[in-house]
Design a protein around this motif. Structure first.
Motif, PDB file in Angstrom:
ATOM      1  N   TRP B 229       0.763  -1.172  -0.002  1.00  0.00           N
ATOM      2  CA  TRP B 229       0.108   0.079  -0.026  1.00  0.00           C
ATOM      3  C   TRP B 229       0.882   1.427  -0.047  1.00  0.00           C
ATOM      4  N   ARG B 230       1.794   1.039   0.698  1.00  0.00           N
ATOM      5  CA  ARG B 230       2.897   2.481   0.841  1.00  0.00           C
ATOM      6  C   ARG B 230       3.463   2.486  -0.508  1.00  0.00           C
ATOM      7  N   TYR B 231       3.998   1.535  -1.136  1.00  0.00           N
ATOM      8  CA  TYR B 231       4.402   1.537  -2.645  1.00  0.00           C
ATOM      9  C   TYR B 231       3.268   2.316  -3.639  1.00  0.00           C
ATOM     10  N   HIS B 232       2.075   1.580  -3.304  1.00  0.00           N
ATOM     11  CA  HIS B 232       1.006   2.161  -4.057  1.00  0.00           C
ATOM     12  C   HIS B 232       0.754   3.586  -3.888  1.00  0.00           C
ATOM     13  N   THR B 233       0.548   3.994  -2.907  1.00  0.00           N
ATOM     14  CA  THR B 233       0.306   5.333  -2.640  1.00  0.00           C
ATOM     15  C   THR B 233       1.409   6.250  -3.147  1.00  0.00           C
ATOM     16  N   TRP B 234       2.714   5.839  -2.980  1.00  0.00           N
ATOM     17  CA  TRP B 234       3.781   6.541  -3.495  1.00  0.00           C
ATOM     18  C   TRP B 234       3.749   6.890  -5.076  1.00  0.00           C
ATOM     19  N   MET B 235       3.383   5.550  -5.710  1.00  0.00           N
ATOM     20  CA  MET B 235       3.357   5.629  -6.904  1.00  0.00           C
ATOM     21  C   MET B 235       2.229   6.532  -7.510  1.00  0.00           C
ATOM     22  N   SER B 236       1.064   6.255  -6.785  1.00  0.00           N
ATOM     23  CA  SER B 236      -0.039   7.298  -7.179  1.00  0.00           C
ATOM     24  C   SER B 236       0.176   8.687  -7.372  1.00  0.00           C
ATOM     25  N   GLU B 237       1.117   9.246  -6.252  1.00  0.00           N
ATOM     26  CA  GLU B 237       1.353  10.518  -6.144  1.00  0.00           C
ATOM     27  C   GLU B 237       2.149  10.975  -7.222  1.00  0.00           C
ATOM     28  N   LEU B 238       2.929  10.139  -7.786  1.00  0.00           N
ATOM     29  CA  LEU B 238       3.787  10.286  -9.093  1.00  0.00           C
ATOM     30  C   LEU B 238       3.001  10.823 -10.265  1.00  0.00           C
ATOM     31  N   GLY B 239       1.847  10.268 -10.513  1.00  0.00           N
ATOM     32  CA  GLY B 239       1.253  10.632 -11.782  1.00  0.00           C
ATOM     33  C   GLY B 239       1.812   9.488 -12.755  1.00  0.00           C
ATOM     34  N   GLN B 240       1.199   9.586 -13.927  1.00  0.00           N
ATOM     35  CA  GLN B 240       1.209   8.370 -14.797  1.00  0.00           C
ATOM     36  C   GLN B 240       2.722   8.496 -15.469  1.00  0.00           C
ATOM     37  N   THR B 241       3.108   9.651 -15.881  1.00  0.00           N
ATOM     38  CA  THR B 241       4.418   9.707 -16.441  1.00  0.00           C
ATOM     39  C   THR B 241       5.466   9.551 -15.333  1.00  0.00           C
ATOM     40  N   GLY B 242       5.178   9.849 -14.175  1.00  0.00           N
ATOM     41  CA  GLY B 242       6.139   9.609 -12.984  1.00  0.00           C
ATOM     42  C   GLY B 242       6.226   8.106 -12.928  1.00  0.00           C
ATOM     43  N   VAL B 243       5.225   7.272 -12.782  1.00  0.00           N
ATOM     44  CA  VAL B 243       5.031   5.955 -12.707  1.00  0.00           C
ATOM     45  C   VAL B 243       5.954   5.157 -13.655  1.00  0.00           C
ATOM     46  N   VAL B 244       5.875   5.677 -15.001  1.00  0.00           N
ATOM     47  CA  VAL B 244       6.529   4.920 -16.039  1.00  0.00           C
ATOM     48  C   VAL B 244       7.994   5.315 -15.760  1.00  0.00           C
ATOM     49  N   VAL B 245       8.504   6.472 -15.606  1.00  0.00           N
ATOM     50  CA  VAL B 245       9.874   6.887 -15.477  1.00  0.00           C
ATOM     51  C   VAL B 245      10.377   6.028 -14.237  1.00  0.00           C
ATOM     52  N   VAL B 246       9.637   5.760 -13.191  1.00  0.00           N
ATOM     53  CA  VAL B 246      10.178   5.117 -11.836  1.00  0.00           C
ATOM     54  C   VAL B 246      10.256   3.605 -12.345  1.00  0.00           C
ATOM     55  N   LEU B 247       9.287   3.127 -13.264  1.00  0.00           N
ATOM     56  CA  LEU B 247       9.488   1.659 -13.594  1.00  0.00           C
ATOM     57  C   LEU B 247      10.578   1.348 -14.477  1.00  0.00           C
ATOM     58  N   LEU B 248      10.741   2.269 -15.525  1.00  0.00           N
ATOM     59  CA  LEU B 248      11.773   2.234 -16.280  1.00  0.00           C
ATOM     60  C   LEU B 248      13.292   2.277 -15.560  1.00  0.00           C
ATOM     61  N   GLY B 249      13.233   3.109 -14.726  1.00  0.00           N
ATOM     62  CA  GLY B 249      14.345   3.557 -14.236  1.00  0.00           C
ATOM     63  C   GLY B 249      14.956   2.285 -13.253  1.00  0.00           C
ATOM     64  N   ALA B 250      13.843   1.576 -12.576  1.00  0.00           N
ATOM     65  CA  ALA B 250      13.848   0.366 -11.818  1.00  0.00           C
ATOM     66  C   ALA B 250      14.347  -0.689 -12.588  1.00  0.00           C
ATOM     67  N   TYR B 251      13.917  -0.874 -13.685  1.00  0.00           N
ATOM     68  CA  TYR B 251      14.205  -2.130 -14.679  1.00  0.00           C
ATOM     69  C   TYR B 251      15.623  -1.816 -15.097  1.00  0.00           C
ATOM     70  N   PHE B 252      15.963  -0.690 -15.346  1.00  0.00           N
ATOM     71  CA  PHE B 252      17.454  -0.095 -15.850  1.00  0.00           C
ATOM     72  C   PHE B 252      18.552  -0.567 -14.712  1.00  0.00           C
ATOM     73  N   VAL B 253      17.898  -0.192 -13.534  1.00  0.00           N
ATOM     74  CA  VAL B 253      19.186  -0.421 -12.334  1.00  0.00           C
ATOM     75  C   VAL B 253      19.088  -2.167 -12.264  1.00  0.00           C
ATOM     76  N   TYR B 254      18.130  -2.488 -12.328  1.00  0.00           N
ATOM     77  CA  TYR B 254      17.861  -4.049 -12.367  1.00  0.00           C
ATOM     78  C   TYR B 254      18.886  -4.630 -13.148  1.00  0.00           C
TER      79      TYR B 254
END
Lengths: 156, 308
Positions: B229-254
């Motif tokens: 839920w904390r993850y979800h709330t944090w992601m919701s606050e980022l907005g759609q573009t922010g979510v995609v940027v975070v996901l891509l960033g996480a994938y890149f780091v991985y």
């Protein structure tokens, strides 16, 4: 009060609508099969269920294919310029990121329209079989094209 | 009462009962009969916005403004659409025009308050909402906004007072019940908070605030879901573009970590990274479904405290 008023995001039934699918499948197609399937599928889907932003989605999908080739050309010129061998797989990650960004962008654009389509009882098909078939059966064939020309890497 | 007013009245009642789709159908019927009714276009725009149909809402608000450029309702609807589009300066300009068109209307003041909150000026927002309350003391929307804002500012006592005022006017006012739930939660009374959330969800299973509240309660009771839920709330606050940027960033780091550990010969570590990534994917993929099922089960067996 019998006349009907149609909202712009409401589906306009077409003969193609039963060939539409949840945009999550083209998104997964990008991950399991490649851009060669995913991006044209997004564009087709937009027209199949009558997405309110189908023109924009088609432009992004087609422009995306062109952008992928451009990125690959750029990367190839960097690699050809003499970077250490170990860095090549890291550089190619940029291409993967671009593909995923395009797929997520289109997914987010298309999802609300598709939700409307299903809300109004619009037909669609489950894309799982296509994703699996493309991922396991067709992807290796497409990968063979890289031997023909390295630029086909952009479509994988 | 003419047929248009009757349908619009019905639509508004549907909206209040948490049935926006029913309201949309009624508004469409009215517009099928009279496509030049600016107020109905504006109301339809606001309803569409509440169901996140931004594209249609924008066009309807535009039509309303085109038909009656000085209508407070049309300006309010267009301002709300602009906020949803994150066009804050346009929203501010439209809200200012709406206030000028009707200084005794609380609705544009609520929009100005929302804008102030978004710009990080909660004190200004409180002043605007207090002014709106002065104009319409029994407007539960204004009271709900004010209670929510005060709660967000950590002024729990004041928030409770305002929410109780709203509930004395409208006993089932969903937003105020949610604020009360958060007040109870902050005081550690999970059962009382739970009752508030379940009551709202039993009437409107999609009420965002109540879902957030029940999620917060669940998070306190179950650490794994709490983490999601904390993850979800944090992601919701980022907005759609922010979510995609975070996901891509996480994938890149991985990918970089996985490649680097493999290149350096740490086979086991590389496998560990792959397994961890798979775990994260499964957690974020199944988390929402599991959570939704738990909430549905909870709402399905509504058991309120007898004293609620």
């Amino acid at each position: 009060m019998s006349s009907t008023y149609t909202l712009p995001d409401e589906p306009k039934p077409s003969t193609l609508s039963r060939m539409s699918t949840d945009p999550v499948w083209p998104l997964l197609a990008m991950m399991f099969a490649g851009a060669w399937l995913s991006l044209p599928w997004f564009a087709f889907n937009a027209w199949a269920f009558g997405s309110p932003e189908r023109g924009r989605e088609t432009a992004i999908a087609l422009g995306g294919i062109a952008a992928l080739f451009m990125t690959l050309l750029m990367l190839l010129s960097v690699i050809g310029g003499g970077v250490p061998e170990w860095s090549v797989s890291y550089l190619l990650l940029l291409l993967t990121l671009e593909k995923l960004a395009l797929a997520y962008w289109l997914y987010h654009l298309q999802s609300p329209g598709f939700a409307m389509h299903t809300y109004f009882g619009g037909a669609s098909f489950n894309g799982l079989v296509l994703v699996l078939a493309a991922g396991f059966l067709l992807r290796p064939r497409v990968a063979e094209l890289i031997d023909v020309h390295v630029l086909f890497l952009a479509l994988l | 009462m003419n047929l248009t007013n009757l349908f619009v009245g019905q639509a508004v009642r549907r909206l209040e009962a948490g049935d926006p789709q029913g309201a949309i159908e009624l508004f469409k019927k009215v517009l099928g009969h009279d496509p030049n009714d600016a107020s109905v276009h504006a109301l339809l725009a606001l309803t569409l916005l509440s169901t996140k149909r931004l594209h249609a809402a924008e066009l309807e608000a535009g039509l309303a403004l085109q038909l009656e450029p000085m209508s407070g309702l049309a300006l309010t609807a267009a301002a709300r659409v602009a906020i949803a589009r994150n066009q804050l300066s346009r929203a501010g300009e439209l809200a200012a025009r709406a206030v000028a068109a009707d200084p005794e209307d609380a609705a544009p003041l609520r929009i100005q308050a929302t804008l102030s909150t978004m710009r990080g000026q909660p004190d200004v927002a409180v002043k605007l909402l207090r002014r709106a309350r002065g104009i319409e003391p029994e407007n539960t929307h204004v009271l709900g906004d004010l209670a929510e804002l005060l709660l967000g500012m950590g002024k729990v006592e004041e928030a409770e007072e305002v929410a109780r005022d709203a509930l004395s006017i409208e006993a089932a006012h969903a937003d105020s019940l949610v604020v009360m739930g958060h007040v109870f939660l902050k005081r550690g009374d999970l059962d009382a908070a739970h009752d508030q959330a379940v009551w709202v969800l039993s009437h409107n299973p999609d009420h965002e605030g109540a879902l957030h509240l029940i999620a917060a309660i669940k998070a306190r009771r179950n650490p794994v879901l709490g983490l999601w839920w904390r993850y979800h709330t944090w992601m919701s606050e980022l907005g759609q573009t922010g979510v995609v940027v975070v996901l891509l960033g996480a994938y890149f780091v991985y990918r970089v970590v996985a490649l680097a550990t493999e290149d350096l010969g740490y086979e086991q570590l590389s496998n560990g990274v792959e397994v961890a990534w798979l775990g994260i994917c499964a957690f974020t993929w199944f988390g929402p479904a599991i959570f939704r099922r738990m909430v549905n089960r909870e709402v399905g067996r509504v058991e309120l405290d007898p004293e609620f």
